[in-house]
Design an enzyme around this catalytic site. Structure first.
Site, PDB file in Angstrom:
ATOM      1  N   LYS A  22      45.096   4.501 -81.004  1.00  0.00           N
ATOM      2  CA  LYS A  22      45.622   3.322 -81.703  1.00  0.00           C
ATOM      3  C   LYS A  22      47.054   3.065 -81.252  1.00  0.00           C
ATOM      4  O   LYS A  22      47.409   1.945 -80.883  1.00  0.00           O
ATOM      5  CB  LYS A  22      45.604   3.554 -83.205  1.00  0.00           C
ATOM      6  CG  LYS A  22      46.482   2.604 -84.014  1.00  0.00           C
ATOM      7  CD  LYS A  22      46.446   2.839 -85.506  1.00  0.00           C
ATOM      8  CE  LYS A  22      47.399   3.868 -85.999  1.00  0.00           C
ATOM      9  NZ  LYS A  22      48.789   3.442 -86.238  1.00  0.00           N
ATOM     10  N   ASN A  23      47.888   4.115 -81.258  1.00  0.00           N
ATOM     11  CA  ASN A  23      49.320   3.905 -81.008  1.00  0.00           C
ATOM     12  C   ASN A  23      49.634   3.667 -79.544  1.00  0.00           C
ATOM     13  O   ASN A  23      50.725   3.205 -79.213  1.00  0.00           O
ATOM     14  CB  ASN A  23      50.135   5.074 -81.568  1.00  0.00           C
ATOM     15  CG  ASN A  23      50.091   5.074 -83.085  1.00  0.00           C
ATOM     16  OD1 ASN A  23      49.669   4.095 -83.706  1.00  0.00           O
ATOM     17  ND2 ASN A  23      50.502   6.175 -83.675  1.00  0.00           N
ATOM     18  N   CYS A 118      57.571   0.608 -95.144  1.00  0.00           N
ATOM     19  CA  CYS A 118      56.173   0.876 -95.502  1.00  0.00           C
ATOM     20  C   CYS A 118      56.188   2.090 -96.427  1.00  0.00           C
ATOM     21  O   CYS A 118      57.225   2.615 -96.784  1.00  0.00           O
ATOM     22  CB  CYS A 118      55.337   1.121 -94.252  1.00  0.00           C
ATOM     23  SG  CYS A 118      55.584   2.742 -93.541  1.00  0.00           S
ATOM     24  N   ARG A 123      61.790   2.618 -92.289  1.00  0.00           N
ATOM     25  CA  ARG A 123      61.341   2.222 -90.948  1.00  0.00           C
ATOM     26  C   ARG A 123      62.233   1.114 -90.338  1.00  0.00           C
ATOM     27  O   ARG A 123      61.769   0.047 -89.995  1.00  0.00           O
ATOM     28  CB  ARG A 123      59.882   1.759 -90.981  1.00  0.00           C
ATOM     29  CG  ARG A 123      58.898   2.665 -91.672  1.00  0.00           C
ATOM     30  CD  ARG A 123      58.562   3.938 -90.933  1.00  0.00           C
ATOM     31  NE  ARG A 123      57.887   3.747 -89.678  1.00  0.00           N
ATOM     32  CZ  ARG A 123      56.568   3.618 -89.533  1.00  0.00           C
ATOM     33  NH1 ARG A 123      55.819   3.592 -90.590  1.00  0.00           N
ATOM     34  NH2 ARG A 123      56.031   3.501 -88.341  1.00  0.00           N
ATOM     35  N   ASP A 309      52.351  12.817 -87.463  1.00  0.00           N
ATOM     36  CA  ASP A 309      51.089  12.167 -87.837  1.00  0.00           C
ATOM     37  C   ASP A 309      49.976  13.170 -88.098  1.00  0.00           C
ATOM     38  O   ASP A 309      48.882  12.774 -88.509  1.00  0.00           O
ATOM     39  CB  ASP A 309      50.639  11.191 -86.732  1.00  0.00           C
ATOM     40  CG  ASP A 309      51.574  10.006 -86.629  1.00  0.00           C
ATOM     41  OD1 ASP A 309      51.462   9.250 -85.654  1.00  0.00           O
ATOM     42  OD2 ASP A 309      52.441   9.856 -87.509  1.00  0.00           O
ATOM     43  N   ARG A 401      42.598   1.457 -90.670  1.00  0.00           N
ATOM     44  CA  ARG A 401      43.669   1.111 -89.735  1.00  0.00           C
ATOM     45  C   ARG A 401      43.679   2.045 -88.542  1.00  0.00           C
ATOM     46  O   ARG A 401      44.091   1.674 -87.452  1.00  0.00           O
ATOM     47  CB  ARG A 401      45.032   1.194 -90.441  1.00  0.00           C
ATOM     48  CG  ARG A 401      45.176   0.270 -91.614  1.00  0.00           C
ATOM     49  CD  ARG A 401      46.610   0.160 -92.035  1.00  0.00           C
ATOM     50  NE  ARG A 401      47.466  -0.172 -90.903  1.00  0.00           N
ATOM     51  CZ  ARG A 401      48.776  -0.367 -91.008  1.00  0.00           C
ATOM     52  NH1 ARG A 401      49.365  -0.222 -92.177  1.00  0.00           N
ATOM     53  NH2 ARG A 401      49.502  -0.678 -89.953  1.00  0.00           N
TER      54      ARG A 401
END
Ligand code: EPZ
Length: 427
Positions: A22-23, A118, A123, A309, A401
């Site tokens: 994803k990233n 978030c 952030r 993460d 997500r």
């Protein structure tokens, strides 16, 4: 809102295919803005964040065609219709800020909504802005937007040192510098595999960059970039997440597409905790060594350190480890929201600031719990796999997500897990 029901059970055995990152995909997709030729990404993950980035690029006039059910993204930006990234899209996904650098580099201007914070932290994006200013951008913050302009002659190469390692700021700076005039030296950059993948794709497009994976990148600006076809690198966070499933439940699982170099520091901790990781021709095979998992201490750091993460998921493993472990979160200021939810399942966790102390217990008990952010939600599922009884995870939209087909992948190795759609149809 959908829920996921997990019934704790026995060992897990079989294979889990690992998807594209994803990233990585979220920083590769804006590259279409840097060229008027077609850019195609393969091995793309099918996730809501990717769909949000697709919508954002389309709002700028890019053509983005998801092919093969979204595993291939065929993109083309030969006729942009605007340079404004609207708040309504940016607020859904902070990675939207990654269109700022490319728009500035190719079109000389950009208007991008500030992403806001978030759940896991404020952030800020100050490092993104300072790096772009170093390359000559004139920036103004007004009405919640960044109004950016490049000098009439375009961005200029610069020697810039990041005061703090930032993945996103590194990505924005790289995407701006590749079309700047002259040489850029970016120091104290992020070294994540997603940065390496970004550089590899840019090199395929004709960019001149050296040093990926180290703390310094040297970029010779070019006048134009070509199109390319590029496979998105394997998702190391999804990989680490599923490696923890057999570690927590017992059994043996082969993570297809997994690579040790993507998760080296994580594997060191698994080894300390009593988990075997074996490289195979198809990926990484993971199984508990004999006996109970041992408590280990973890400090999250920028790559190649232990990934923030994977902190929530590692905490799930530590909940039933023998002994006491301390997890220190150094990257984000509020990333222990999974702790009180795990405590509802019987975990013994004390959180003080950036430290969480976990006293291992024999067994967790299933309970209704609530997902609060992407990685916390999957740590609750991991805990539920090994708990006695039933765990019901609500607010699972967080999961969508970042985890493609999590129910199917875990069922494939024997987990008792199902997703209850809002109108209570079982998946
Ligand atoms: C990326 O976020 C990832 N997201 C995050 O993954 C990941 O946790 C993070 O990198 C760290 O590895 C994407 O790639 C889309 P940072 P990013 O800039 O780029 C501070 C997930 O679960 N900072 O490296 O936003 C920041 O507040 C997500 O997939 C500034 O102070 O992370 C944080 O404390 C969560 N000013 C630290 O730096 C800035 O201008 C590291 O953030 C930028 C960042």
């Amino acid at each position: 809102m959908d829920q996921i029901i997990v019934r704790g059970g026995g060992a897990l055995n079989g294979e889990i295919p690992i998807t594209g990152a994803k990233n990585a995909c979220l920083t590769l997709m804006p590259l279409t803005l840097l060229t008027d030729q077609p850019l195609t990404l393969t091995n793309a993950p099918r996730l809501s964040d990717i769909r949000t980035m697709t919508t954002l690029l389309q709002s700028l006039g890019s053509e983005v065609a998801p092919l093969q059910d979204g595993q291939v993204l065929a993109m083309s930006s030969h006729a942009l219709t605007g340079v404004k990234a609207e708040y309504d899209i940016v607020r859904k996904m902070r990675a939207s800020i990654l269109v700022l650098g490319p728009l500035l580099a190719r079109y000389g201007e950009a208007v991008v909504s500030l992403p806001g914070g978030c759940a896991i932290g404020a952030r800020p994006v100050d490092l993104h802005l300072r790096a772009l200013e170093a390359l000559g951008a004139q920036l103004e913050l007004r009405d919640g937007y960044v109004w950016a302009k490049a000098p009439s002659g375009g961005l200029k190469g610069a020697d810039f040192t990041f005061p703090l390692v930032s993945v996103g700021a590194t990505e924005n700076a790289v995407m701006a510098a590749v079309l700047a005039k002259g040489t850029s030296i970016l120091r104290n950059v992020a070294r994540e595999p997603e940065i390496v993948d970004l550089v590899h794709c840019l090199r395929r497009m004709g960019a001149q960059i050296e040093g990926e994976g180290s703390s310094t990148l040297t970029i010779e600006g070019v006048t134009a970039l070509t199109g390319a076809t590029h496979p998105v690198v394997t998702d190391r966070i999804e990989l680490g997440t599923y490696m923890l499933a057999p570690a927590i439940c017992g059994g043996e699982v082969e993570c297809l597409g997994g690579r040790i170099d993507l998760v080296a520091s994580f594997c060191e901790k698994l080894d300390e905790a009593g988990v075997d990781v074996i490289e195979t021709a198809r990926g990484l095979k993971v199984a508990r060594k004999n006996g109970r998992i041992r408590a280990v201490d973890v400090v999250t750091e920028p790559f190649p350190g232990f990934p923030t993460d994977l902190q929530a998921q590692m905490m799930a493993l530590m909940c039933t480890a023998e002994g006491t472990s301390v997890l220190e979160e150094t990257i984000f200021e509020n990333r222990f929201m999974h702790a009180p939810e795990l405590a509802r399942m019987g975990a013994r966790i004390e959180v003080h600031g950036g430290h969480a102390t976990v006293h291992g217990v024999e067994k967790l008990r299933g309970a209704p719990v609530m997902a609060t952010d992407l990685r916390a939600s999957v740590s609750l599922i991991l805990a539920g796999l090994a708990a006695e009884g039933e765990t019901v995870v609500s607010r699972v939209y967080h999961l969508d997500r970042g985890y493609e087909k999590v129910v199917r992948k875990l069922r494939g190795v024997g987990a008792e897990i199902e997703r209850i759609k809002e109108d209570s149809q079982h998946e």
